[in-house]
Design an enzyme around this catalytic site. Structure first.
Site, PDB file in Angstrom:
ATOM      1  N   HIS A 275       2.823  -8.302 -10.156  1.00 55.39           N
ATOM      2  CA  HIS A 275       3.604  -8.902  -9.063  1.00 55.39           C
ATOM      3  C   HIS A 275       4.371 -10.131  -9.539  1.00 55.39           C
ATOM      4  O   HIS A 275       3.933 -11.260  -9.308  1.00 55.39           O
ATOM      5  CB  HIS A 275       2.666  -9.305  -7.926  1.00 55.39           C
ATOM      6  CG  HIS A 275       2.109  -8.161  -7.170  1.00 55.39           C
ATOM      7  ND1 HIS A 275       2.733  -7.616  -6.075  1.00 55.39           N
ATOM      8  CD2 HIS A 275       0.994  -7.444  -7.359  1.00 55.39           C
ATOM      9  CE1 HIS A 275       2.020  -6.610  -5.616  1.00 55.39           C
ATOM     10  NE2 HIS A 275       0.952  -6.481  -6.381  1.00 55.39           N
TER      11      HIS A 275
ATOM     12  N   GLU B 113       6.786 -11.480  -8.241  1.00 53.58           N
ATOM     13  CA  GLU B 113       7.196 -12.276  -7.074  1.00 53.58           C
ATOM     14  C   GLU B 113       6.130 -13.291  -6.677  1.00 53.58           C
ATOM     15  O   GLU B 113       6.390 -14.188  -5.875  1.00 53.58           O
ATOM     16  CB  GLU B 113       7.547 -11.352  -5.894  1.00 53.58           C
ATOM     17  CG  GLU B 113       6.390 -10.664  -5.184  1.00 53.58           C
ATOM     18  CD  GLU B 113       5.796  -9.463  -5.953  1.00 53.58           C
ATOM     19  OE1 GLU B 113       6.200  -9.225  -7.115  1.00 53.58           O
ATOM     20  OE2 GLU B 113       4.917  -8.796  -5.393  1.00 53.58           O
TER      21      GLU B 113
ATOM     22  N   GLU C 123       0.866  -1.177   0.000  1.00 48.68           N
ATOM     23  CA  GLU C 123       0.000   0.000   0.000  1.00 48.68           C
ATOM     24  C   GLU C 123       0.907   1.233   0.000  1.00 48.68           C
ATOM     25  O   GLU C 123       1.576   1.521   0.993  1.00 48.68           O
ATOM     26  CB  GLU C 123      -0.906  -0.061   1.242  1.00 48.68           C
ATOM     27  CG  GLU C 123      -1.941   1.014   1.299  1.00 48.68           C
ATOM     28  CD  GLU C 123      -2.783   1.118   0.026  1.00 48.68           C
ATOM     29  OE1 GLU C 123      -3.290   0.088  -0.456  1.00 48.68           O
ATOM     30  OE2 GLU C 123      -2.909   2.234  -0.501  1.00 48.68           O
TER      31      GLU C 123
ATOM     32  N   CYS D 288       4.380  -2.650  -8.383  1.00 44.55           N
ATOM     33  CA  CYS D 288       3.074  -2.144  -7.953  1.00 44.55           C
ATOM     34  C   CYS D 288       3.195  -0.918  -7.024  1.00 44.55           C
ATOM     35  O   CYS D 288       3.591   0.137  -7.493  1.00 44.55           O
ATOM     36  CB  CYS D 288       2.298  -3.299  -7.341  1.00 44.55           C
ATOM     37  SG  CYS D 288       0.536  -3.071  -7.499  1.00 44.55           S
TER      38      CYS D 288
HETATM   39  N1  GLN Z   1      -3.227  -0.029  -4.889  1.00 46.61           N
HETATM   40  C1  GLN Z   1      -2.003  -0.042  -4.138  1.00 46.61           C
HETATM   41  C2  GLN Z   1      -1.465   1.369  -3.962  1.00 46.61           C
HETATM   42  O1  GLN Z   1      -1.983   2.279  -4.493  1.00 46.61           O
HETATM   43  C3  GLN Z   1      -0.951  -0.876  -4.827  1.00 46.61           C
HETATM   44  C4  GLN Z   1      -1.380  -2.315  -4.838  1.00 46.61           C
HETATM   45  C5  GLN Z   1      -0.273  -3.299  -4.859  1.00 46.61           C
HETATM   46  O2  GLN Z   1       0.886  -2.996  -4.549  1.00 46.61           O
HETATM   47  N2  GLN Z   1      -0.643  -4.521  -5.147  1.00 46.61           N
HETATM   48  O3  GLN Z   1      -0.506   1.543  -3.280  1.00 46.61           O
END
Ligand code: GLN
Length: 193
Positions: free
Chosen positions: A174, A176, A48, A78
């Site tokens: 992802h 990983e 996040e 991400c």
């Molecule tokens: N939606 C998340 C963000 O804005 C990212 C999601 C993720 O890392 N899988 O940080």
């Protein structure tokens, strides 16, 4: 030299496993800015990004991380890629401003709409990565307004999913979480080879 994984929040242990599978021996879970010193390369995991931002700002990480990512190999997935971007939308938030893209957060839907797709590797990178990659998308960001120094390494459905800009590698998915990650092997070879 060791490879670091930012371990403030998110799926850093899945990256550690993927890096080990890819042959990494020395791995450091980075929780304090001083730990960046002497690392060969760094992984910024998914998770996040707003929470990571808070920890980075509170922990005195910001300038040290920026300086590291400006010259050393960094692989961001991400939320990690959101941290690297020049500009963040939906909603806007602070970012390190190093990857010359705009990132639209959560552009492919909510957690429940998570999906796995097959990404096509751009021919220039297929010798190293193979022709296709599994792409696990979880509340993934969309990369837009790519700057001239950003190369598309893999894409699906007309969307760029894996980018390279000099020392930076950024995935909206992802790698990983897939059983085999040629992207981790590639990163490791380039970073420590
Ligand atoms: N939606 C998340 C963000 O804005 C990212 C999601 C993720 O890392 N899988 O940080």
């Amino acid at each position: 030299m060791a490879v670091g994984i930012l371990a403030l929040q998110g799926d850093f242990s899945a990256h550690a496993e993927a890096l080990r599978r890819a042959g990494a021996r020395a791995l450091v879970e980075v929780r304090r800015p001083e730990q960046l010193e002497g690392l060969a390369a760094l992984v910024l995991p998914g998770g996040e990004s707003t929470t990571m931002l808070k920890f980075l700002q509170a922990g005195g990480f910001w300038e040290k991380l920026r300086a590291f990512a400006a010259r050393r190999p960094v692989f961001a997935t991400c939320a990690g890629a959101i941290l690297l971007a020049r500009r963040v939308e939906a909603p806007p938030q602070a970012s390190l401003g190093l990857l010359d893209v705009t990132v639209e957060r959560n552009a492919y839907g909510r957690q429940l709409e998570s999906s796995i797709c097959e990404a096509t590797v751009t021919p220039a990178f297929a010798a190293e990565l193979g022709p296709k990659l599994e792409a696990v998308l979880i509340r993934a960001p969309r990369f837009k307004d790519l700057g001239p120094s950003v190369e598309i390494v893999a894409h699906a459905g007309g969307e760029p999913l894996l980018l390279r800009q000099g020392n930076l590698l950024a995935a909206s998915f992802h790698p990983e979480l897939s059983p085999d990650s040629p992207v981790h092997r590639w990163f490791l070879q380039r970073a420590t080879g």
